[in-house]
Write an enzyme that holds these catalytic residues in place. Structure first.
Site, PDB file in Angstrom:
ATOM      1  N   HIS A   1       0.832  -1.209   0.000  1.00 27.45           N
ATOM      2  CA  HIS A   1       0.000   0.000   0.000  1.00 27.45           C
ATOM      3  C   HIS A   1       0.858   1.247   0.000  1.00 27.45           C
ATOM      4  O   HIS A   1       2.035   1.194   0.324  1.00 27.45           O
ATOM      5  CB  HIS A   1      -0.912   0.023   1.244  1.00 27.45           C
ATOM      6  CG  HIS A   1      -0.180  -0.404   2.489  1.00 27.45           C
ATOM      7  ND1 HIS A   1      -0.314  -1.660   3.025  1.00 27.45           N
ATOM      8  CD2 HIS A   1       0.721   0.231   3.273  1.00 27.45           C
ATOM      9  CE1 HIS A   1       0.460  -1.772   4.092  1.00 27.45           C
ATOM     10  NE2 HIS A   1       1.103  -0.637   4.258  1.00 27.45           N
TER      11      HIS A   1
ATOM     12  N   ARG B   1      13.606  -5.681   3.350  1.00 27.02           N
ATOM     13  CA  ARG B   1      12.460  -6.241   4.080  1.00 27.02           C
ATOM     14  C   ARG B   1      11.186  -5.901   3.312  1.00 27.02           C
ATOM     15  O   ARG B   1      10.799  -4.739   3.223  1.00 27.02           O
ATOM     16  CB  ARG B   1      12.397  -5.652   5.487  1.00 27.02           C
ATOM     17  CG  ARG B   1      11.213  -6.148   6.330  1.00 27.02           C
ATOM     18  CD  ARG B   1      11.161  -5.329   7.610  1.00 27.02           C
ATOM     19  NE  ARG B   1      10.103  -5.714   8.521  1.00 27.02           N
ATOM     20  CZ  ARG B   1       8.833  -5.321   8.442  1.00 27.02           C
ATOM     21  NH1 ARG B   1       8.427  -4.544   7.445  1.00 27.02           N
ATOM     22  NH2 ARG B   1       7.949  -5.688   9.338  1.00 27.02           N
TER      23      ARG B   1
ATOM     24  N   ASP C   1       7.595  -5.555   3.068  1.00 25.38           N
ATOM     25  CA  ASP C   1       6.543  -5.419   4.078  1.00 25.38           C
ATOM     26  C   ASP C   1       5.233  -6.058   3.596  1.00 25.38           C
ATOM     27  O   ASP C   1       4.805  -5.844   2.458  1.00 25.38           O
ATOM     28  CB  ASP C   1       6.313  -3.921   4.350  1.00 25.38           C
ATOM     29  CG  ASP C   1       5.346  -3.704   5.490  1.00 25.38           C
ATOM     30  OD1 ASP C   1       5.642  -4.166   6.595  1.00 25.38           O
ATOM     31  OD2 ASP C   1       4.279  -3.097   5.260  1.00 25.38           O
TER      32      ASP C   1
ATOM     33  N   GLU D   1       8.230 -10.274   4.987  1.00 23.35           N
ATOM     34  CA  GLU D   1       7.620 -10.067   6.307  1.00 23.35           C
ATOM     35  C   GLU D   1       6.229 -10.695   6.309  1.00 23.35           C
ATOM     36  O   GLU D   1       5.227 -10.004   6.281  1.00 23.35           O
ATOM     37  CB  GLU D   1       7.558  -8.568   6.635  1.00 23.35           C
ATOM     38  CG  GLU D   1       7.136  -8.288   8.059  1.00 23.35           C
ATOM     39  CD  GLU D   1       5.694  -7.814   8.212  1.00 23.35           C
ATOM     40  OE1 GLU D   1       5.175  -7.872   9.334  1.00 23.35           O
ATOM     41  OE2 GLU D   1       5.075  -7.375   7.218  1.00 23.35           O
TER      42      GLU D   1
END
Ligand code: GLC
Length: 640
Positions: free
Chosen positions: A180, A278, A280, A322
């Site tokens: 997002h 990372r 998300d 993640e």
């Protein structure tokens, strides 16, 4: 099947002068190795739009490889070894908010000596790209992926820091928030202004028909603070999918332009010199009516494309997915045997199981779950942690709870009450997060120290409780340091920071109690780490010693070299880590009682030393008896 497309892509690369196999960082070889995967995945996702997407992806690959700094290309080559660099026992990470840790990026740079003092050599800087001042979910609502949040510094500050890290042989981990954007991102703004091209970047609907169909099967992530998965926007008169907070607009990956834009951002981060990216919330990137819209097969295809693209251009950059999902789902994030996916994932189940064992003084559920957790493919690794910036979800299976002899509902209820102070006599101080009265679900917020009882013990000034909580902190952390994977400390935990309730006075934070465990560091207090007798000193020097032990033990490199030992105890869990010529035993007593246990050890050995306490033990044939004091852990090496 893809000969024509591969031929055209090959021509593009040749035209760019990058077609010499084996030189220039072997770009051409990697390109051809991953191109069939890219073709297959793009066609599965985008059918007739795939060809033009592949054309654009090839252009990105060429552009970013040409732009990749030489220093990073050499570092990529240095990282290539028999084992992936990120499985090494030398690595220890810390996650931190730049502002809360040291004010800004320059401040972090000034603290490099602090990380060295502790032994940390991998920095996870929490999201640091531009985001709105108020509604930003701790930086996870990005308004510009390529601009460093001016409150933290500039892109140049980030690059300076990255260069210093390389000089010190340290590594950098950054986030890319793929699911997002903030509603303030330029794409969202243009969508609000009515531009169809950008409206297609999001899930936007004029009426409730489709949102209602989605809602039938979509769970809620923040039911308390952001109920529902759609938000009405007055500016464009549309319902917008907002799975997390209402100001975080979900990107629509059914549109190949979204994927292309995100790949470009990922390669931009790769060329900044990120060592671990990372990713998300990857579980959420593909939505389908009639499903939970989590962990869908297509989400894996998107990640596999991201992996292929980065493997070609930024081969030294590992991808961390993640995905905080059930044990049976997490393994899929490491790839499916045909296509590579993430290199690293959070070991969220093991983390939650440690908290379970600490509350119940019973390791049975943890032991039952080990086989599943350790099925991870060789060459991939875990992030092991006790706390991170998020809540603790009780993400282990009902089957494991039942097979340990507990009733799942009551058991989970007990854990939640224990950690949120509702259970009579609990030493833990935490808060329930994202309570959902409909499903009775809740997760837990709180700092390592507070959940281990230090906050309460210090408030009441009860000596033995202070001592016990300090032992619990080290026990929990030691387990994370020695389990296969990269240990990731959450900043402040190394100094015993307790819950900070001041978030309740900030309107933009008050609804999100995860802020209770995201401390604002006070460097005067941090100096207490040098004063013997303080909790800060006890914890900091304990972490330092544990990291030192980890770095000295090559068997802690993650090569799927772990054996769970059979211990006749519900309170003590033990495992061995080994190489061809070493065998080290780690044991953890999760209870407030002293226990004597007999460990089965290889018969050719003789004497052992616990390098944590210096206690020595002799074995008799293949058995060794030893005492475990309350919350004690042991690291047993053979002598001679
Ligand atoms: C991840 C982050 C979490 C954030 C969410 C939405 O789970 O860890 O902090 O709220 O994604 O971006």
């Amino acid at each position: 099947m893809f000969e024509k497309i591969i031929g055209r892509a090959d021509k593009k690369v040749k035209d760019a002068g990058l077609d010499v196999a084996g030189v220039d960082g072997a770009f051409y070889i990697r390109f051809h190795r991953y191109l069939p995967a890219l073709c297959t995945l793009c066609f599965k996702l985008y059918e007739e739009k795939a060809e033009s997407l592949l054309h654009d992806i090839t252009a990105l690959l060429i552009q970013f490889w040409k732009d990749r700094p030489h220093q990073l290309k050499s570092r990529d080559e240095e990282k290539i070894g028999d084992l992936p660099w990120f499985t090494d026992n030398n690595l220890t990470g810390m996650s931190l908010y730049v502002d809360r840790f040291a004010g800004n990026l320059k401040g972090v740079q000034k603290k490099l000596g602090y990380f060295e003092e502790l032994g940390v050599n991998l920095l996870h800087l929490m999201p640091l790209m531009a985001c709105p001042e108020e509604q930003n979910d701790g930086g996870y609502a990005v308004s510009d992926y390529k601009l460093v949040n001016p409150a933290l510094g500039t892109l140049k500050d980030l690059m300076d820091l990255q260069k210093k890290l390389i000089q010190k042989d340290m590594y950098l981990m950054l986030d890319v928030v793929i699911n997002h954007t903030s509603d303030q991102h330029l794409w969202a703004q243009r969508a609000k202004a009515g531009e169809k091209y950008y409206q297609d970047f999001y899930y936007m609907y004029e009426n409730r028909e489709i949102p209602d169909r989605f809602e039938l099967t979509m769970p809620q992530i923040f039911p308390h603070s952001a109920p529902g998965n759609f938000t009405w926007n007055e500016e464009c008169y549309r319902w917008i999918m907002t799975v997390f907070n209402q100001y975080q607009w979900d990107l629509n990956y059914k549109n190949p332009n979204v994927l292309l834009a995100m790949l470009e951002i990922i390669l931009f981060y790769g060329n900044l010199g990120v060592d671990i990216l990372r990713i998300d919330a990857p579980a959420f990137v593909w939505k389908k009516i009639g499903t939970t819209c989590q962990n869908l097969e297509e989400a894996h295809w998107i990640l596999q494309i991201m992996k292929a693209v980065t493997a070609i251009v930024t081969p030294g950059m590992a991808l961390l997915g993640e995905a905080i999902v059930a044990p049976k789902d997490i393994m899929k994030y490491f790839g499916n045997g045909c296509f590579d996916e993430c290199d690293v994932a959070y070991n969220a189940t093991q983390m939650a199981l440690q908290w379970d064992a600490l509350a119940t003084s019973d390791i049975t559920i943890m032991r039952q779950s080990q086989r599943e957790i350790l099925e991870k493919p060789v060459g991939t690794t875990w992030i092991n942690y006790t706390r991170c910036h998020d809540d603790i979800g009780l993400g282990y299976s009902d089957e494991a709870i039942s097979s340990a002899g507990f009733t799942p509902f009551q058991h989970r209820d007990f854990i939640k009450k224990y950690y949120s102070g509702q259970y009579q006599g609990t030493p833990a101080k935490g808060l329930l997060f994202a309570e959902n009265p409909l499903t009775n679900d809740a997760r837990i917020s709180g700092s390592l120290a507070s959940l281990c009882g230090l906050e309460r013990a210090l408030q009441h000034n009860i000596g033995y409780e202070i001592k016990e909580s300090l032992q619990k902190i080290l026990l929990m952390q030691a387990h994370a340091f020695f389990y296969p994977g990269i240990p990731m400390i959450f900043y402040g935990d190394e100094l015993g920071y307790q819950n900070d309730y001041s978030f309740e006075n900030h309107p933009s934070m008050a609804e999100d109690n995860r802020w209770v465990h995201r401390p604002l560091l006070d460097w005067k207090k941090n100096d207490l780490r040098k004063s013997v007798g303080t909790p800060e000193h006890y914890i900091f020097s304990g972490f330092q010693k544990l990291i030192g032990i980890r770095k000295k033990l090559p068997c802690l490199t993650d090569k799927a070299n772990i054996e769970i030992l059979a211990v006749q105890s519900r309170q003590i869990i033990a495992f061995a880590r080994y190489t061809e010529n070493s065998y080290v035993i780690f044991g953890f007593n999760y209870s407030a009682q002293k226990h004597v246990v007999t460990l089965e050890v290889p018969s050719e050995k003789d004497s052992w030393r616990d390098v944590w306490t210096n206690d020595e033990f002799r074995q008799i044939s293949n058995k060794m008896e030893m005492v475990f004091n309350p919350y004690q852990f042991r690291v047993l090496l053979t002598l001679g």
